[in-house]
Scaffold this active site. Structure first.
Site, PDB file in Angstrom:
ATOM      1  CG  HIS A  35     -40.024 -37.607  -9.641  1.00  0.00           C
ATOM      2  ND1 HIS A  35     -39.893 -36.675  -8.645  1.00  0.00           N
ATOM      3  CD2 HIS A  35     -40.843 -37.059 -10.573  1.00  0.00           C
ATOM      4  CE1 HIS A  35     -40.597 -35.594  -8.962  1.00  0.00           C
ATOM      5  NE2 HIS A  35     -41.185 -35.789 -10.122  1.00  0.00           N
ATOM      6  N   GLY A 124     -32.666 -30.338  -9.888  1.00  0.00           N
ATOM      7  CA  GLY A 124     -34.129 -30.380  -9.866  1.00  0.00           C
ATOM      8  C   GLY A 124     -34.629 -29.445 -10.953  1.00  0.00           C
ATOM      9  N   PRO A 125     -34.262 -28.171 -10.870  1.00  0.00           N
ATOM     10  CG  PRO A 125     -34.031 -26.017 -10.024  1.00  0.00           C
ATOM     11  CD  PRO A 125     -33.680 -27.461  -9.733  1.00  0.00           C
ATOM     12  CG  ASP A 162     -35.734 -37.487 -22.911  1.00  0.00           C
ATOM     13  OD1 ASP A 162     -35.031 -37.470 -23.927  1.00  0.00           O
ATOM     14  OD2 ASP A 162     -36.181 -38.528 -22.411  1.00  0.00           O
ATOM     15  CB  ILE A 194     -41.285 -41.394 -20.679  1.00  0.00           C
ATOM     16  CG1 ILE A 194     -41.692 -42.675 -21.408  1.00  0.00           C
ATOM     17  CG2 ILE A 194     -42.389 -40.956 -19.707  1.00  0.00           C
ATOM     18  CD1 ILE A 194     -42.985 -42.585 -22.191  1.00  0.00           C
ATOM     19  CG  HIS A 265     -41.684 -38.490 -14.833  1.00  0.00           C
ATOM     20  ND1 HIS A 265     -40.449 -38.180 -15.343  1.00  0.00           N
ATOM     21  CD2 HIS A 265     -41.988 -37.480 -13.982  1.00  0.00           C
ATOM     22  CE1 HIS A 265     -40.034 -37.042 -14.828  1.00  0.00           C
ATOM     23  NE2 HIS A 265     -40.944 -36.597 -14.001  1.00  0.00           N
ATOM     24  NE  ARG A 360     -18.531   0.722 -18.272  1.00  0.00           N
ATOM     25  CZ  ARG A 360     -18.090   0.741 -19.525  1.00  0.00           C
ATOM     26  NH1 ARG A 360     -17.627  -0.364 -20.076  1.00  0.00           N
ATOM     27  NH2 ARG A 360     -18.112   1.842 -20.239  1.00  0.00           N
ATOM     28  CB  SER A 387     -18.920  -3.853 -21.929  1.00  0.00           C
ATOM     29  OG  SER A 387     -18.867  -3.459 -23.268  1.00  0.00           O
ATOM     30  CD  GLU A 414     -26.265 -13.588 -21.639  1.00  0.00           C
ATOM     31  OE1 GLU A 414     -26.967 -14.569 -21.991  1.00  0.00           O
ATOM     32  OE2 GLU A 414     -25.916 -12.709 -22.441  1.00  0.00           O
ATOM     33  CG  HIS A 464     -23.214  -1.403 -19.347  1.00  0.00           C
ATOM     34  ND1 HIS A 464     -22.035  -2.027 -18.996  1.00  0.00           N
ATOM     35  CD2 HIS A 464     -22.938  -0.690 -20.466  1.00  0.00           C
ATOM     36  CE1 HIS A 464     -21.087  -1.702 -19.855  1.00  0.00           C
ATOM     37  NE2 HIS A 464     -21.599  -0.884 -20.754  1.00  0.00           N
ATOM     38  CG  ASP A 472     -27.024  -0.437 -26.179  1.00  0.00           C
ATOM     39  OD1 ASP A 472     -26.977  -0.041 -27.359  1.00  0.00           O
ATOM     40  OD2 ASP A 472     -26.102  -1.075 -25.638  1.00  0.00           O
ATOM     41  CG  HIS A 476     -29.410  -3.639 -24.078  1.00  0.00           C
ATOM     42  ND1 HIS A 476     -30.406  -4.054 -24.911  1.00  0.00           N
ATOM     43  CD2 HIS A 476     -28.273  -4.214 -24.542  1.00  0.00           C
ATOM     44  CE1 HIS A 476     -29.896  -4.839 -25.857  1.00  0.00           C
ATOM     45  NE2 HIS A 476     -28.604  -4.957 -25.646  1.00  0.00           N
TER      46      HIS A 476
END
Lengths: 671, 671
Positions: A35, A124-125, A162, A194, A265, A360, A387, A414, A464, A472, A476
């Site tokens: 790029h 990158g992501p 962007d 762009i 680009h 948990r 929780s 998350e 959970h 739920d 869930h």
């Protein structure tokens, strides 16, 4: 764009920035991919940042108090590689740039933190870098509070495009940074209008300035090619107590015939285009060559921070031995020896007390003894604190007026939470863990994959973890999520059966240096099964014999988490009928896979029927059921092959046939 | 909160809203779980909406031109169930509410669209509903443009909570709706200031009003308990050409002792609390009972739309037979018979022409013949239009001034795109498909899971599906993503080997009524392997013998996508050494699993060594390698067990050992 005017106004700056543009064109042409446009557009901002503001010393890339520079728009990787080369990073000789995007090069298509120093994170992501930056800036605040401004006093700079700002994770990051008033975070928005498909307007008309302000940011708008304006904006941003966004109006692929177009680009490889662009820049040096004056100006920039680093080192050397040792310890990720001791003590206590609690809750019990001896842990939750059981008594809440707080209310974010944890871990000095419902692994997934790829030892506390969540309902209830995490390379997935295994899993997770861990924990209570205390961490073996056959062994049951108890009951049923049954608890498949073959065969000898029990999909189990090369055993699986349903947990276990009776029947059908 | 004043000011409204509150308290108490606070807080808004604005007829829940009501804050499901019961939906007798959250009830913990009419979408994972709503509103615009305002003229209403607005996907949804000026979309923000962990302020200080305005929304702020203000705001919102957000200041768990607290978010089951709240409401009826006057007022609201529906039906009946038939066809999801014909013709043509193209290009060739005969398809891409090859010549671009456009520039918003597609499919009349890079399945994942759970036949066009992507490196190279999609229940995952299989995969995907599909497509060119034309859709079998052994069969190679060509070359190598080798192409494991055992055994007979080849992780393959009960075959796998790297594709295939030679060696090592 009047290139000539830019050249004349600031000739030295211009040539330094032109070096980035020329190297970008050369490397992309050599690779025939990459790029070009973003580095060409943002070269001015980067030049001002690196020559006037960024605190760094190219000869000491691991200096703890350096400013962090995050290239969120990771496709513009040649911007970063050019800077690292020009300022004199040892790992970036010109050969690396010539080798852009080739096997074994440090100059991968997108920046990869584990390939070389100077690359602070893997991007990158889109959106990940800006969300990492929030974690970097939080880590800086926390460490400054803990060790003092003398040792920790730096900024986090981020370039976002962007694409980063369209991705949802950017909202989570921006809102979190605004809420926490992370004044040391400075984000440049490469406002070039762009995207790949064409103008940004095709898909977006967000007023980014208003948007950042709505989240409590300090915002400035500048011409991204005006070095004075860039300099002034950075100076103002550093003064602000709020996180800063500098909207830089830029021209993608500046000075080329592809300027301001989506073609710009991508990879500009046309020889005429390249020659014309260089000519516009007044750049006459051959490919991959930098005129001496430009090179030495850049190298000077690379040494700008040397004095400050020396001063820092002197000050650091004057600190108490204890303080130095502790700082070095947390920055290196070394774990105090006390950890093993508190884990062993808890295991012993639990083997005796045999509580019937949810894992948990077990996890919270572990954290209650761990957090006091590991001051580098930082806990959190995506608004499920009560929780996920991730907040222990002594942590305190991280906030604007309590930077020593070690628990973060991440909000219902998350993805941003996971990305911030990555940033904290990459910064160093912090060992982050945080929780949400296992099912919402889905939301955090892009950042969880990057934890694994980036080799950061963050810990995901996923509670959970099955239909045991109950009423739920299927939205869930994780079904495929153990498989998802297990399918991901370089990830340890723990599903402990009781408090003892939970303690062991935490011990392993907290001693990792290059691997993230996922703890899959129950909502519902489970019995203590490891009732005989062993100092040895059995979970580290991945799988082990929890109870062996009494009668002649005909069956091996394998199970994890809440289903180990079911396997043990099935064993009782089978033994009562004279069918000798071994139960293997398998809290971590990845660790079991790492054992040598002889041990694996001792745990899972051939010749017995094998049945696995797990309240998730079968995918991932066949290897253990059938043997890697097959033909080892007749085998069956008791678990889920559909989504769950909304009902009390025990009703669901019956409905989906995950019961001791069903397991025993499955064994008998295979004998 | 002065409950008494509210009661006196609007007594009839008050009692109708109190019915929702009372039913919520009763159902949550009966289930001993659930979320009381949200329905208690938003009952006034919902009452005004359902009694004065929402166009619906409880006796005809599938009326095509009804307004859609989306409860994005899905944990407040009792709000929806109360409304459906009170307005007289046949599927919601009081028994359903008594049975809240129990196995088999339509009143699941979170709303599940597939359990009953009136539940337009499945919510609970936060942010999904508001993002679905954008798709609903886009579908309405598209169908209005196509069929005319006489037949399509409705609104999409959505209730979103703080959690929805914190989730990143809300940003993608809001920005997309703003860009597209979806004036028929009206979102109520339940601004109660409370999340599970405490006050919203703990984790968020976003100025939501400014934020929505920054994305081009019409925004109003009201007291969410003032029926006149609610009424006026909805009236104004309907008049606006922009999407509308109405910020409703509300009190969670209104009128109870848990009002305005995080305790009020959850299950209020304390008998005294319930009695006190009902007393504050002036509600004296026994649990689950509704006074006659209140009940009849609600039933009248449920009949409000009957007349409009009759009028619509009369107008519809007056339309041409052709128009009626087409409208009914697309709303029912029936596929025109022409589809099979164009697919067969293309297959024939491709078997002859034998192009060597990437399967993403194959996919475009298929779409070029499909889109003209399926006017209900709506394509799109997350800013990778030219790479995903999802835009065909005749589609036109959906935009403010071109609502007939059938291609959507979703922007860099994979998650919002997937959620919008879910909304379109749920609305009916549209068959959406869209593309991104396979690796970014991660970003779309929460909505992709819901496609499967909600049983909507959207198509995910996931290109650049392996290390074959090349230089962009491991951040862009899927490794575990086939396993992830295959692990998800009710999802068809296709990895076609050439243009012929791609055509077959599309045919199957486009004829689904209750299952989403994932098409995994290459960046790199692959040979046409199906060179002998067969009318029969072989991909529908999931796996089939592409080339049988010539010498006595000793090995079976299984492969998908780009690796089928490698398997074919390996077969040549093995046959040259006298090792009879069958090649099985397995474009869809899920469909193969549905075949009867006899067919599966014909394709994969016991007694031969089996080797699978796929440029992804092994997980998911063992079942076919080893047989479901094991002991069927000696087996091996050639694929990935780590992340990829940045280098040209062919270099990576060599580096990771995914070559014909490696496959042949693996076979020989097992013989």
């Amino acid at each position: 764009m009047d290139i000539a005017a830019l050249r004349t106004a600031h000739p030295e700056h211009w040539n330094m920035a032109a070096a980035i543009r020329a190297l970008t064109l050369d490397a992309v042409a050599a690779a025939n991919s990459g790029h070009s446009g973003m580095p060409m557009g943002m070269a001015d901002v980067a030049t001002v940042l690196f020559t006037k503001h960024l605190k760094f010393d190219a000869s000491a890339p691991t200096w703890a108090d350096r400013d962090r520079f995050i290239l969120s728009a990771g496709h513009g990787s040649m911007l970063l590689y050019s800077l690292l080369h020009l300022t004199g990073y040892e790992e970036f000789p010109i050969e690396e740039l010539r080798n852009f995007r080739q096997l074994g090069a440090r100059t991968a298509g997108h920046p990869e933190n584990f390939l070389a120093h100077g690359i602070e994170t893997t991007t990158g992501p889109l959106g990940q870098g800006i969300a990492n930056s929030v974690g970097f800036a939080m880590a800086e605040e926390m460490l400054r509070a803990r060790f003092g401004k003398k040792f920790v006093d730096h900024h986090t700079y981020c370039i976002a495009g962007d694409g980063c700002l369209m991705e949802g994770v950017s909202h989570e990051a921006i809102a979190l940074a605004g809420r926490q008033q992370l004044g040391r975070l400075i984000v440049f928005w490469d406002n070039n209008g762009i995207t790949i498909d064409g103008k940004v307007d095709l898909s977006d008309r967000t007023d980014q300035v208003a948007r950042f302000k709505a989240s409590g940011w300090h915002v400035q708008e500048i011409d991204g090619h005006d070095p004075d304006a860039i300099d002034a904006a950075i100076t103002a941003a550093k003064k602000s107590d709020l996180p800063s966004m500098i909207a830089c109006k830029t021209h993608i692929a500046l000075g080329s015939s592809a300027q301001d177009t989506s073609k710009g680009h991508g990879a500009l490889t046309d020889a005429t285009l390249i020659a014309d662009a260089k000519s516009a820049y007044g750049w006459t040096a051959p490919a991959f060559e930098i005129p001496d004056d430009v090179k030495s100006a850049w190298e000077e920039a690379g040494r700008r921070g040397t004095e400050a680093r020396f001063a820092w080192e002197v000050a650091f050397a004057a600190a108490s031995d204890r303080k130095q040792a502790e700082f070095n310890r947390v920055m290196s990720g070394e774990v105090p020896t006390k950890l093993a001791a508190v884990i062993r003590a808890l295991k012993k206590q639990m083997a005796e007390a045999q509580p019937k609690v949810a894992t948990r809750k077990s996890s919270e019990m572990v954290l209650e003894v761990v957090n006091p001896v590991l001051p580098e842990t930082v806990g959190g939750s995506a608004d499920l604190t009560g929780s996920n059981n991730t907040k222990t008594g002594d942590l305190g809440v991280f906030d604007i007026d309590n930077r020593e707080g070690r628990f973060v209310h991440y909000g219902i974010r998350e993805h941003g939470m996971a990305a911030a944890m990555n940033g904290m871990a990459l910064h160093g000095g912090i060992r982050p863990y945080s929780g949400t419902f296992m099912c919402f692994t889905d939301y955090a997934r892009p950042a969880m994959r990057l934890s694994a790829l980036m080799q950061v030892p963050v810990v995901y506390v996923m509670t959970h973890d099955s239909i045991g969540l109950g009423e739920d309902g299927p939205t869930h209830q994780p079904v495929e999520h153990l498989a998802i995490s297990r399918a991901t390379p370089n990830t340890l997935v723990f599903r402990p059966a009781d408090t003892v295994e939970t303690a062991e899993a935490w011990e392993i997770a907290l001693t990792q240096t290059g691997t993230p861990s996922v703890l899959s924990l129950t909502r519902q209570n489970v019995a203590t099964l490891r009732t005989a205390y062993k100092a040895k961490n059995m979970t580290a073996q991945g799988a082990y014999v929890l109870a062996d056959a009494e009668a002649k062994r005909q069956a091996i049951l394998m199970a994890t988490g809440s289903e180990v108890e079911i396997a043990m009951k099935a064993r009782d049923l089978l033994e009562a009928e004279g069918i000798g049954t071994r139960v293997v608890s398998m809290p971590c498949m990845e660790l079991f896979e790492m054992q040598d073959e002889a041990l694996r065969k001792r745990v899972l000898p051939a010749g017995s029927v094998r049945v696995a029990v797990e309240a998730g999909v079968r995918m991932g189990w066949d290897r253990w059921l059938l043997g890697e090369r097959g033909r080892e055993a007749k085998a069956g699986f008791v678990g889920m092959d559909s989504f769950g349903a909304s009902a009390p947990a025990e009703v669901l276990y019956e409905k989906f046939g995950i019961t001791a009776e069903a397991v025993a029947e499955k064994v008998k059908s295979l004998l």
